[in-house]
Design a protein around this motif. Structure first.
Motif, PDB file in Angstrom:
ATOM      1  N   ALA A 293      -1.426  31.515 -11.323  1.00  0.00           N
ATOM      2  CA  ALA A 293      -1.728  32.944 -11.230  1.00  0.00           C
ATOM      3  C   ALA A 293      -1.921  33.362  -9.778  1.00  0.00           C
ATOM      4  O   ALA A 293      -1.368  34.368  -9.321  1.00  0.00           O
ATOM      5  N   GLU A 294      -2.696  32.589  -9.049  1.00  0.00           N
ATOM      6  CA  GLU A 294      -2.934  32.920  -7.642  1.00  0.00           C
ATOM      7  C   GLU A 294      -1.641  32.870  -6.840  1.00  0.00           C
ATOM      8  O   GLU A 294      -1.388  33.732  -5.994  1.00  0.00           O
ATOM      9  N   GLN A 295      -0.813  31.865  -7.104  1.00  0.00           N
ATOM     10  CA  GLN A 295       0.457  31.745  -6.383  1.00  0.00           C
ATOM     11  C   GLN A 295       1.372  32.929  -6.662  1.00  0.00           C
ATOM     12  O   GLN A 295       1.949  33.519  -5.747  1.00  0.00           O
ATOM     13  N   ARG A 296       1.501  33.294  -7.938  1.00  0.00           N
ATOM     14  CA  ARG A 296       2.373  34.409  -8.301  1.00  0.00           C
ATOM     15  C   ARG A 296       1.892  35.731  -7.703  1.00  0.00           C
ATOM     16  O   ARG A 296       2.684  36.521  -7.181  1.00  0.00           O
ATOM     17  N   LEU A 297       0.590  35.958  -7.781  1.00  0.00           N
ATOM     18  CA  LEU A 297       0.055  37.234  -7.298  1.00  0.00           C
ATOM     19  C   LEU A 297       0.184  37.366  -5.783  1.00  0.00           C
ATOM     20  O   LEU A 297       0.568  38.418  -5.275  1.00  0.00           O
ATOM     21  N   THR A 298      -0.132  36.299  -5.058  1.00  0.00           N
ATOM     22  CA  THR A 298      -0.044  36.377  -3.599  1.00  0.00           C
ATOM     23  C   THR A 298       1.400  36.414  -3.119  1.00  0.00           C
ATOM     24  O   THR A 298       1.695  36.999  -2.069  1.00  0.00           O
ATOM     25  N   ASP A 299       2.309  35.807  -3.876  1.00  0.00           N
ATOM     26  CA  ASP A 299       3.727  35.890  -3.509  1.00  0.00           C
ATOM     27  C   ASP A 299       4.245  37.320  -3.689  1.00  0.00           C
ATOM     28  O   ASP A 299       5.019  37.824  -2.873  1.00  0.00           O
ATOM     29  N   ARG A 300       3.823  37.958  -4.761  1.00  0.00           N
ATOM     30  CA  ARG A 300       4.297  39.319  -5.037  1.00  0.00           C
ATOM     31  C   ARG A 300       3.577  40.355  -4.179  1.00  0.00           C
ATOM     32  O   ARG A 300       4.186  41.321  -3.712  1.00  0.00           O
ATOM     33  N   TYR A 301       2.277  40.151  -3.980  1.00  0.00           N
ATOM     34  CA  TYR A 301       1.472  41.091  -3.185  1.00  0.00           C
ATOM     35  C   TYR A 301       0.708  40.301  -2.116  1.00  0.00           C
ATOM     36  O   TYR A 301      -0.402  39.809  -2.370  1.00  0.00           O
TER      37      TYR A 301
ATOM     38  N   GLU B 179       1.908  40.213 -14.215  1.00  0.00           N
ATOM     39  CA  GLU B 179       1.964  38.813 -13.799  1.00  0.00           C
ATOM     40  C   GLU B 179       0.972  37.964 -14.586  1.00  0.00           C
ATOM     41  O   GLU B 179       1.289  36.850 -15.025  1.00  0.00           O
ATOM     42  N   LEU B 180      -0.235  38.482 -14.769  1.00  0.00           N
ATOM     43  CA  LEU B 180      -1.256  37.723 -15.486  1.00  0.00           C
ATOM     44  C   LEU B 180      -0.896  37.552 -16.956  1.00  0.00           C
ATOM     45  O   LEU B 180      -1.072  36.475 -17.539  1.00  0.00           O
ATOM     46  N   ALA B 181      -0.377  38.610 -17.578  1.00  0.00           N
ATOM     47  CA  ALA B 181      -0.022  38.544 -19.002  1.00  0.00           C
ATOM     48  C   ALA B 181       1.138  37.592 -19.248  1.00  0.00           C
ATOM     49  O   ALA B 181       1.287  37.044 -20.352  1.00  0.00           O
ATOM     50  N   GLY B 182       1.966  37.351 -18.236  1.00  0.00           N
ATOM     51  CA  GLY B 182       3.122  36.484 -18.396  1.00  0.00           C
ATOM     52  C   GLY B 182       2.847  35.023 -18.098  1.00  0.00           C
ATOM     53  O   GLY B 182       3.773  34.195 -18.121  1.00  0.00           O
ATOM     54  N   LEU B 183       1.596  34.687 -17.828  1.00  0.00           N
ATOM     55  CA  LEU B 183       1.255  33.299 -17.526  1.00  0.00           C
ATOM     56  C   LEU B 183       1.296  32.427 -18.780  1.00  0.00           C
ATOM     57  O   LEU B 183       0.985  32.902 -19.879  1.00  0.00           O
ATOM     58  N   PRO B 184       1.643  31.154 -18.630  1.00  0.00           N
ATOM     59  CA  PRO B 184       1.637  30.239 -19.779  1.00  0.00           C
ATOM     60  C   PRO B 184       0.236  30.121 -20.376  1.00  0.00           C
ATOM     61  O   PRO B 184      -0.756  30.108 -19.636  1.00  0.00           O
ATOM     62  N   THR B 185       0.155  30.061 -21.665  1.00  0.00           N
ATOM     63  CA  THR B 185      -1.072  29.903 -22.460  1.00  0.00           C
ATOM     64  C   THR B 185      -1.972  31.143 -22.458  1.00  0.00           C
ATOM     65  O   THR B 185      -3.023  31.134 -23.096  1.00  0.00           O
ATOM     66  N   VAL B 186      -1.600  32.189 -21.755  1.00  0.00           N
ATOM     67  CA  VAL B 186      -2.416  33.407 -21.748  1.00  0.00           C
ATOM     68  C   VAL B 186      -1.965  34.322 -22.884  1.00  0.00           C
ATOM     69  O   VAL B 186      -0.796  34.698 -22.965  1.00  0.00           O
ATOM     70  N   GLU B 187      -2.902  34.652 -23.767  1.00  0.00           N
ATOM     71  CA  GLU B 187      -2.608  35.525 -24.895  1.00  0.00           C
ATOM     72  C   GLU B 187      -2.745  36.998 -24.530  1.00  0.00           C
ATOM     73  O   GLU B 187      -1.964  37.843 -24.967  1.00  0.00           O
TER      74      GLU B 187
ATOM     75  N   ARG C 142       0.230  51.585  -9.754  1.00  0.00           N
ATOM     76  CA  ARG C 142       1.487  50.835  -9.825  1.00  0.00           C
ATOM     77  C   ARG C 142       1.267  49.359  -9.500  1.00  0.00           C
ATOM     78  O   ARG C 142       1.822  48.473 -10.159  1.00  0.00           O
ATOM     79  N   ILE C 143       0.452  49.077  -8.495  1.00  0.00           N
ATOM     80  CA  ILE C 143       0.164  47.686  -8.130  1.00  0.00           C
ATOM     81  C   ILE C 143      -0.690  47.029  -9.206  1.00  0.00           C
ATOM     82  O   ILE C 143      -0.477  45.861  -9.560  1.00  0.00           O
ATOM     83  N   ARG C 144      -1.643  47.777  -9.750  1.00  0.00           N
ATOM     84  CA  ARG C 144      -2.470  47.223 -10.816  1.00  0.00           C
ATOM     85  C   ARG C 144      -1.622  46.829 -12.022  1.00  0.00           C
ATOM     86  O   ARG C 144      -1.831  45.775 -12.627  1.00  0.00           O
ATOM     87  N   ALA C 145      -0.649  47.676 -12.348  1.00  0.00           N
ATOM     88  CA  ALA C 145       0.240  47.361 -13.467  1.00  0.00           C
ATOM     89  C   ALA C 145       1.033  46.090 -13.191  1.00  0.00           C
ATOM     90  O   ALA C 145       1.262  45.266 -14.085  1.00  0.00           O
ATOM     91  N   GLY C 146       1.470  45.911 -11.934  1.00  0.00           N
ATOM     92  CA  GLY C 146       2.203  44.708 -11.568  1.00  0.00           C
ATOM     93  C   GLY C 146       1.340  43.470 -11.666  1.00  0.00           C
ATOM     94  O   GLY C 146       1.790  42.404 -12.113  1.00  0.00           O
ATOM     95  N   ILE C 147       0.074  43.573 -11.255  1.00  0.00           N
ATOM     96  CA  ILE C 147      -0.856  42.449 -11.354  1.00  0.00           C
ATOM     97  C   ILE C 147      -1.078  42.076 -12.819  1.00  0.00           C
ATOM     98  O   ILE C 147      -1.045  40.891 -13.196  1.00  0.00           O
ATOM     99  N   GLU C 148      -1.282  43.090 -13.660  1.00  0.00           N
ATOM    100  CA  GLU C 148      -1.498  42.822 -15.085  1.00  0.00           C
ATOM    101  C   GLU C 148      -0.259  42.190 -15.714  1.00  0.00           C
ATOM    102  O   GLU C 148      -0.375  41.291 -16.558  1.00  0.00           O
TER     103      GLU C 148
ATOM    104  N   HIS D 220       8.879  49.065   1.886  1.00  0.00           N
ATOM    105  CA  HIS D 220       8.412  47.754   1.423  1.00  0.00           C
ATOM    106  C   HIS D 220       7.767  47.858   0.048  1.00  0.00           C
ATOM    107  O   HIS D 220       7.971  47.005  -0.819  1.00  0.00           O
ATOM    108  N   TRP D 221       6.979  48.912  -0.156  1.00  0.00           N
ATOM    109  CA  TRP D 221       6.277  49.099  -1.433  1.00  0.00           C
ATOM    110  C   TRP D 221       7.094  49.924  -2.428  1.00  0.00           C
ATOM    111  O   TRP D 221       6.620  50.218  -3.523  1.00  0.00           O
ATOM    112  N   ARG D 222       8.301  50.330  -2.021  1.00  0.00           N
ATOM    113  CA  ARG D 222       9.179  51.129  -2.876  1.00  0.00           C
ATOM    114  C   ARG D 222       8.510  52.426  -3.313  1.00  0.00           C
ATOM    115  O   ARG D 222       8.503  52.799  -4.485  1.00  0.00           O
ATOM    116  N   LEU D 223       7.939  53.110  -2.326  1.00  0.00           N
ATOM    117  CA  LEU D 223       7.283  54.393  -2.548  1.00  0.00           C
ATOM    118  C   LEU D 223       7.859  55.428  -1.591  1.00  0.00           C
ATOM    119  O   LEU D 223       8.466  55.075  -0.575  1.00  0.00           O
TER     120      LEU D 223
END
Length: 322
Positions: A286-294, A239-247, A231-237, A147-150
């Protein structure tokens, strides 16, 4: 649903291991008393310690899944690590301590009385039962690692589910301990020297010391507040960096609140022209994307912050939380 399924699977793994260890412990104790083998008595102590450990792990699963309340707003997930740590200490004191002591006494006494056949029969049956328990634990580990691809080993290293880690390590150690006990009894019978039986008992104790140390260290780390794996932390970052209006993601903090609960807190640098409504919408996304992925992410806290070198009416670099 995924959290419930994972918890149910862990409970089943712990119950199977506990029942198997209890039956094995009684058989080993009888064989050890009849044969006078220190290695067999050490294995009996090993299995009794494992049985008690399973009871403590079952307690950890039950108490750790209690819902949040006003005094514990983030739930009781960390309590599972308290009970798992106590289980590791019990293995250290009761299992390892008894085995080493029994081995030293056997070497000093230098005698072995009784039937070897009983020991061999109990060791063979115990090996089969321990294999069944380990097979269930390994099946759960493999499913989770896919499931976690490990890889299974990497999953065991990083998983916050200390119950399945404990059962897997203890059952693996149990099989190794059975082999050590068989070698000790066999060499004692072949050479007529009971020292081998004592050496096997000490080796079993050292094995238990290693397992207890690994589990204790893992639980202490989680009690202190361990972050999610890189690896999970990188995935969270990501998702957050790809959000609209987030620099930019200025700060990202994560903490494992329990086997199935993760907290995420981040400072995000939003675009200068982002409106309050846009920031609120981004926070929800952000919350929706993160909880869907993790699915194990339970809490998400975002803090809009000004970029470096930018100032505003407050002159600060931080706004209130969303």
């Amino acid at each position: 649903m995924e959290r419930a399924a994972g918890s149910s699977e862990s409970v089943g793994t712990v119950v199977v291991a506990g029942l198997a260890n209890l039956a094995i412990a009684v058989a080993k104790a009888v064989a050890g008393l009849l044969s006078g083998s220190a290695a067999m008595l050490s294995e009996a102590a090993h299995s009794f310690a494992d049985t008690t450990t399973e009871v403590l792990l079952f307690t950890a699963l039950r108490r750790g899944t209690r819902p949040a309340d006003p005094r514990h707003p983030f739930g009781h997930g960390k309590e599972s690590y308290v009970w798992a740590f106590i289980a590791a200490l019990f293995t250290f004191v009761a299992g390892a301590g008894f085995s080493v002591t029994q081995g030293v006494q056997s070497i000093l006494a230098s005698r072995h009385n009784g039937s070897y056949l009983v020991s061999y029969l109990v060791l063979a049956v115990s090996f089969v039962l321990e294999s069944i328990s380990l097979t269930r634990a390994v099946r759960q580990v493999r499913a989770a690692s896919r499931h976690w691809r490990l890889t299974p080993l990497r999953f065991l290293r990083h998983t916050a589910d200390t119950t399945v880690k404990a059962v897997t390590l203890e059952d693996s150690a149990a099989l190794v301990g059975l082999v050590l006990a068989a070698l000790g009894v066999g060499l004692t019978e072949l050479t007529g020297n009971p020292v081998w039986d004592g050496v096997a008992s000490i080796a079993i104790g050292v094995l238990l010391l290693v397992v207890a140390a690994i589990l204790a260290r893992s639980n202490v780390s989680l009690l202190v507040g361990r972050a999610v794996p890189p690896r999970i932390r990188a995935g969270i970052e990501e998702e957050l960096a790809g959000l609209p209006t987030v620099e930019r993601v200025d700060t990202l903090l994560t903490m494992q609140l329990g086997p199935d609960d993760v907290l995420v807190a981040a400072k995000l640098d939003f675009a200068d022209d982002a409106t309050g409504a846009q920031i609120e919408a981004t926070a929800d996304l952000a919350e929706q994307r993160l909880t869907d992925r993790y699915p194990t992410i339970r809490y998400v806290f975002l803090d809009p912050t000004r970029g470096l070198g930018r100032t505003g009416p407050t002159g600060g670099g931080r706004h209130g939380e969303l």
